[in-house]
Design an enzyme around this catalytic site. Structure first.
Site, short mmCIF file in Angstrom:
data_model
loop_
_atom_site.label_atom_id
_atom_site.label_comp_id
_atom_site.label_asym_id
_atom_site.label_seq_id
_atom_site.Cartn_x
_atom_site.Cartn_y
_atom_site.Cartn_z
N HIS A 117 0.81 -1.22 0.00
CA HIS A 117 0.00 0.00 0.00
C HIS A 117 0.85 1.28 0.00
CE1 HIS A 117 -3.17 -2.86 0.76
NE2 HIS A 117 -2.57 -3.22 1.88
N ARG A 118 2.06 1.17 -0.54
CA ARG A 118 3.00 2.30 -0.62
C ARG A 118 3.38 2.84 0.76
NH1 ARG A 118 4.42 3.65 -5.28
NH2 ARG A 118 5.01 5.78 -4.77
#
Length: 192
Positions: free
Chosen positions: A170-171
């Site tokens: 999710h970065r």
């Protein structure tokens, strides 16, 4: 935290050497010209230790011109298979002639000859011109060792900033920054 950045580099680099299919020692080298124009290109790491990260090139090339006295550079290792990168920034110095000679002697013969034949970064009128120069150099050094050209040697980037980046879901990546502090290194985190 309190990890030594050179030990961490050695660990990550060993893992990259085992997992990357091609050129695990490839690194992007970023420089800036006298006119302020940035330039980046891939080079190969040929030595590293606590004193810095070493690569070799033609000292009459564009990159060498940008690596003059008092210059600074940035390096970037990106290992896609591991989803990691390491950024290194710091001043640049030339390696000794003895170190350049030793590395040059370890290169393949055609690579040695190519260092003599190439006017790296200068305009070339036709590929055949370069191939003809290569053959002329091959003839010149036939039956003898190829000495290191006087215009060819190594550079060392001595880090004053090392950042380790690890991809996360999710970065929400992990970024660890090391900067010199006293006789050692201070470590902190950066937002992704």
């Amino acid at each position: 935290m309190a990890t030594d950045p050179f030990d961490l580099f050695d660990t990550w680099y060993a893992e990259a050497r085992a997992s990357e299919l091609n050129d695990s020692n490839a690194m992007a080298l970023a420089t800036v010209g006298a006119d302020g124009q940035p330039s980046v290109r891939m080079v190969l790491l040929k030595g590293h230790g606590r004193d810095g990260f070493v690569f070799y090139t033609n000292r009459e090339s564009r990159k060498a011109g940008e690596l003059g006295e008092g210059s600074r550079a940035g390096l970037l290792f990106h290992w896609k298979s591991l989803r990691r990168q390491i950024r290194i920034e710091g001043p640049v110095s030339r390696v000794s002639d003895a170190e350049s000679d030793a590395y040059f002697a370890s290169r393949g013969r055609d690579s040695q000859l190519g260092a003599w034949a190439s006017d790296q970064s200068r305009p070339l009128d036709a590929r055949q011109t370069f191939e003809d120069r290569f053959e002329a150099v091959r003839t010149r050094f036939d039956g003898q060792d190829v000495p290191r050209p006087p215009h060819w040697g190594g550079y060392r980037v001595t880090p004053n900033r090392i950042e380790f980046w690890q991809d996360r879901a999710h970065r929400l990546h992990e970024r660890r920054l090391f900067v010199p502090q006293g006789e050692g290194w201070a470590e902190g985190l950066l937002y992704p």
